[in-house]
Design a protein around this motif. Structure first.
Motif, PDB file in Angstrom:
ATOM      1  N   SER A 200       0.832  -1.203   0.000  1.00  0.00           N
ATOM      2  CA  SER A 200       0.000   0.000   0.000  1.00  0.00           C
ATOM      3  C   SER A 200       0.865   1.251   0.000  1.00  0.00           C
ATOM      4  CB  SER A 200      -0.919   0.009   1.223  1.00  0.00           C
ATOM      5  OG  SER A 200      -0.156   0.183   2.400  1.00  0.00           O
ATOM      6  N   ALA A 201       0.228   2.386  -0.197  1.00  0.00           N
ATOM      7  CA  ALA A 201       0.960   3.649  -0.247  1.00  0.00           C
ATOM      8  C   ALA A 201       1.642   3.963   1.080  1.00  0.00           C
ATOM      9  CB  ALA A 201       0.006   4.778  -0.628  1.00  0.00           C
ATOM     10  N   ASP A 202       1.096   3.468   2.194  1.00  0.00           N
ATOM     11  CA  ASP A 202       1.694   3.757   3.502  1.00  0.00           C
ATOM     12  C   ASP A 202       2.602   2.641   3.994  1.00  0.00           C
ATOM     13  OD1 ASP A 202      -0.153   1.840   4.160  1.00  0.00           O
ATOM     14  OD2 ASP A 202      -1.167   3.002   5.710  1.00  0.00           O
ATOM     15  N   GLY A 203       2.915   1.685   3.098  1.00  0.00           N
ATOM     16  CA  GLY A 203       3.887   0.651   3.433  1.00  0.00           C
ATOM     17  C   GLY A 203       3.329  -0.628   4.015  1.00  0.00           C
ATOM     18  N   ALA A 204       2.005  -0.728   4.140  1.00  0.00           N
ATOM     19  CA  ALA A 204       1.405  -1.969   4.635  1.00  0.00           C
ATOM     20  C   ALA A 204       1.341  -2.987   3.502  1.00  0.00           C
ATOM     21  CB  ALA A 204       0.012  -1.700   5.184  1.00  0.00           C
ATOM     22  N   TRP A 205       1.237  -4.261   3.880  1.00  0.00           N
ATOM     23  CA  TRP A 205       1.087  -5.342   2.895  1.00  0.00           C
ATOM     24  C   TRP A 205      -0.325  -5.905   2.998  1.00  0.00           C
ATOM     25  CZ3 TRP A 205       4.612  -6.181  -0.812  1.00  0.00           C
ATOM     26  CH2 TRP A 205       5.878  -5.612  -0.627  1.00  0.00           C
ATOM     27  N   LEU A 206      -0.976  -6.019   1.842  1.00  0.00           N
ATOM     28  CA  LEU A 206      -2.402  -6.309   1.801  1.00  0.00           C
ATOM     29  C   LEU A 206      -2.710  -7.532   0.950  1.00  0.00           C
ATOM     30  CD1 LEU A 206      -3.537  -2.668   0.899  1.00  0.00           C
ATOM     31  CD2 LEU A 206      -3.089  -3.576   3.201  1.00  0.00           C
ATOM     32  N   ALA A 207      -3.793  -8.214   1.309  1.00  0.00           N
ATOM     33  CA  ALA A 207      -4.326  -9.273   0.448  1.00  0.00           C
ATOM     34  C   ALA A 207      -5.056  -8.607  -0.715  1.00  0.00           C
ATOM     35  CB  ALA A 207      -5.290 -10.154   1.228  1.00  0.00           C
ATOM     36  N   TYR A 208      -4.738  -9.041  -1.936  1.00  0.00           N
ATOM     37  CA  TYR A 208      -5.383  -8.476  -3.119  1.00  0.00           C
ATOM     38  C   TYR A 208      -6.892  -8.713  -3.069  1.00  0.00           C
ATOM     39  CZ  TYR A 208      -0.920  -7.923  -5.643  1.00  0.00           C
ATOM     40  OH  TYR A 208       0.335  -7.545  -6.043  1.00  0.00           O
ATOM     41  N   SER A 209      -7.665  -7.673  -3.355  1.00  0.00           N
ATOM     42  CA  SER A 209      -9.121  -7.810  -3.465  1.00  0.00           C
ATOM     43  C   SER A 209      -9.515  -7.934  -4.929  1.00  0.00           C
ATOM     44  CB  SER A 209      -9.823  -6.601  -2.841  1.00  0.00           C
ATOM     45  OG  SER A 209      -9.666  -6.589  -1.442  1.00  0.00           O
ATOM     46  N   GLY A 210     -10.562  -8.741  -5.199  1.00  0.00           N
ATOM     47  CA  GLY A 210     -11.074  -8.830  -6.556  1.00  0.00           C
ATOM     48  C   GLY A 210     -11.355 -10.219  -7.068  1.00  0.00           C
ATOM     49  N   ASP A 211     -10.940 -11.257  -6.338  1.00  0.00           N
ATOM     50  CA  ASP A 211     -11.227 -12.618  -6.807  1.00  0.00           C
ATOM     51  C   ASP A 211     -12.629 -13.009  -6.343  1.00  0.00           C
ATOM     52  OD1 ASP A 211     -11.092 -15.137  -7.853  1.00  0.00           O
ATOM     53  OD2 ASP A 211      -9.702 -15.932  -6.363  1.00  0.00           O
ATOM     54  N   ILE A 212     -13.610 -12.476  -7.037  1.00  0.00           N
ATOM     55  CA  ILE A 212     -15.008 -12.639  -6.624  1.00  0.00           C
ATOM     56  C   ILE A 212     -15.436 -14.102  -6.677  1.00  0.00           C
ATOM     57  CG2 ILE A 212     -17.378 -11.856  -6.988  1.00  0.00           C
ATOM     58  CD1 ILE A 212     -15.373  -9.627  -6.367  1.00  0.00           C
ATOM     59  N   ASN A 213     -15.091 -14.793  -7.757  1.00  0.00           N
ATOM     60  CA  ASN A 213     -15.550 -16.179  -7.917  1.00  0.00           C
ATOM     61  C   ASN A 213     -14.588 -17.203  -7.319  1.00  0.00           C
ATOM     62  OD1 ASN A 213     -13.468 -16.124  -9.751  1.00  0.00           O
ATOM     63  ND2 ASN A 213     -14.739 -16.475 -11.566  1.00  0.00           N
ATOM     64  N   GLN A 214     -13.549 -16.725  -6.658  1.00  0.00           N
ATOM     65  CA  GLN A 214     -12.622 -17.585  -5.917  1.00  0.00           C
ATOM     66  C   GLN A 214     -11.997 -18.687  -6.779  1.00  0.00           C
ATOM     67  OE1 GLN A 214     -11.975 -17.228  -2.057  1.00  0.00           O
ATOM     68  NE2 GLN A 214     -12.235 -15.342  -3.242  1.00  0.00           N
ATOM     69  N   ASP A 215     -11.588 -18.314  -8.000  1.00  0.00           N
ATOM     70  CA  ASP A 215     -10.936 -19.289  -8.886  1.00  0.00           C
ATOM     71  C   ASP A 215      -9.426 -19.102  -8.936  1.00  0.00           C
ATOM     72  OD1 ASP A 215     -10.780 -16.961 -10.343  1.00  0.00           O
ATOM     73  OD2 ASP A 215     -11.617 -17.800 -12.193  1.00  0.00           O
ATOM     74  N   GLY A 216      -8.899 -18.233  -8.073  1.00  0.00           N
ATOM     75  CA  GLY A 216      -7.453 -18.072  -7.979  1.00  0.00           C
ATOM     76  C   GLY A 216      -6.849 -17.047  -8.912  1.00  0.00           C
ATOM     77  N   ILE A 217      -7.664 -16.306  -9.647  1.00  0.00           N
ATOM     78  CA  ILE A 217      -7.153 -15.267 -10.532  1.00  0.00           C
ATOM     79  C   ILE A 217      -8.180 -14.143 -10.624  1.00  0.00           C
ATOM     80  CG2 ILE A 217      -8.082 -16.398 -12.614  1.00  0.00           C
ATOM     81  CD1 ILE A 217      -5.602 -15.296 -14.104  1.00  0.00           C
ATOM     82  N   ILE A 218      -7.692 -12.924 -10.697  1.00  0.00           N
ATOM     83  CA  ILE A 218      -8.571 -11.762 -10.863  1.00  0.00           C
ATOM     84  C   ILE A 218      -8.602 -11.439 -12.360  1.00  0.00           C
ATOM     85  CG2 ILE A 218      -8.970  -9.350 -10.248  1.00  0.00           C
ATOM     86  CD1 ILE A 218      -7.368  -9.915  -7.667  1.00  0.00           C
ATOM     87  N   ASN A 219      -9.738 -11.702 -12.999  1.00  0.00           N
ATOM     88  CA  ASN A 219      -9.813 -11.551 -14.460  1.00  0.00           C
ATOM     89  C   ASN A 219     -11.164 -10.991 -14.888  1.00  0.00           C
ATOM     90  OD1 ASN A 219     -11.528 -13.727 -14.148  1.00  0.00           O
ATOM     91  ND2 ASN A 219     -10.104 -15.230 -15.013  1.00  0.00           N
TER      92      ASN A 219
END
Length: 268
Positions: A200-219
């Motif tokens: 993140s911009a403030d140096g934190a490490w985050l889990a990527y958001s966006g895998d809505i269907n939980q198939d292991g890729i954000i597409n």
């Protein structure tokens, strides 16, 4: 075989073992049966039949009858405590803190709970072997979660963390569960297998958001799900509501578009 003619008292301990005080005119006896219904022991001692007993805080049995007796038992193994930390991109508010996920009428979860996650333990030598799965784990706004792990899980395991609209994360290496308290923080990209954390911009490490269907890729399939519910003015607690404000809208589309096609989970 025992011919126990009289019984006086039945008790169940904190581990769901049942004890029966019994005996004959010449012996006191205690029978112990575990929660699966299997006989653990029947112990006798001289004296008329047992008329009462207590289970001590030390897990020993104290019997009273024609005489008194103490049955020494080894305390059962203690459950383990797993302490985790992870911050979710969609809920991240900065300064190491997350917003609470909302529904149409307010907070989805009580107190300081931001959202819920799923934790899995996988075999250290064969990741495809799932050892334990724990659902509906409360994740606090500061990114911490505490779980109780049964004592029999005392080997090394890969830790997998899943969330309803985030890319799954796996620990970089197997984690030892030999001790009673286990701590693991996804606080740097080198803590996640394949470095699948976002800075993140403030140096934190985050889990990527966006895998809505939980198939292991954000597409494009995930984007389409968010787009469709944006067009429907979807409200409430929904996996397509990435930022947790109870409205699926352009903000969610912008968030998912930032990692479209470039972010994929990694497992051992």
């Amino acid at each position: 075989a025992y011919n126990l003619l009289m019984h006086a008292q039945l008790k169940i301990d904190a581990y769901n073992n049942a004890y029966l005080a019994a005996g004959t005119l010449f012996e006191m006896a205690i029978c112990k049966i575990n929660q699966e219904g299997n006989s653990i022991y029947t112990l006798t001692t001289p004296g008329s039949y047992a008329n009462g007993f207590s289970i001590g805080a030390d897990n020993n049995i104290y019997v009273v009858g024609g005489t008194t007796a103490k049955i020494t038992q080894t305390p059962p193994p203690q459950d383990k405590i797993l302490q985790l930390s992870i911050l979710l991109e969609g809920l991240y508010a900065g300064n190491g803190s997350m917003r609470k996920a909302l529904n149409a009428s307010g907070n989805q979860f009580p107190e300081n709970i931001a959202d819920q996650i799923q934790i899995e333990l996988h075999d250290a030598t064969n990741y495809n072997t799932l050892i334990l799965s724990l659902n509906n784990v409360n994740l606090n706004c500061d990114g911490t979660a505490t779980l109780i792990i049964p004592s029999q899980y005392n080997a090394n395991y890969f830790l997998t963390l899943k969330h309803r609209n985030s890319l799954e994360i796996v620990s970089a290496l197997p984690v030892s569960f030999a001790s009673n308290i286990i701590s693991y923080s996804f606080d740097n990209s080198n803590k996640a297998f394949g470095s699948k954390l976002k800075s993140s911009a403030d140096g934190a490490w985050l889990a990527y958001s966006g895998d809505i269907n939980q198939d292991g890729i954000i597409n494009e399939m995930d984007i389409q799900l968010v787009y469709d519910q944006t067009a429907q003015f979807k409200t409430g607690y929904s996996s397509t509501d990435l930022n947790g404000d109870a409205v699926v809208d352009a903000e969610d589309l912008i968030l998912i578009d930032n990692q479209f096609g470039i972010v994929q989970s990694a497992t051992p």
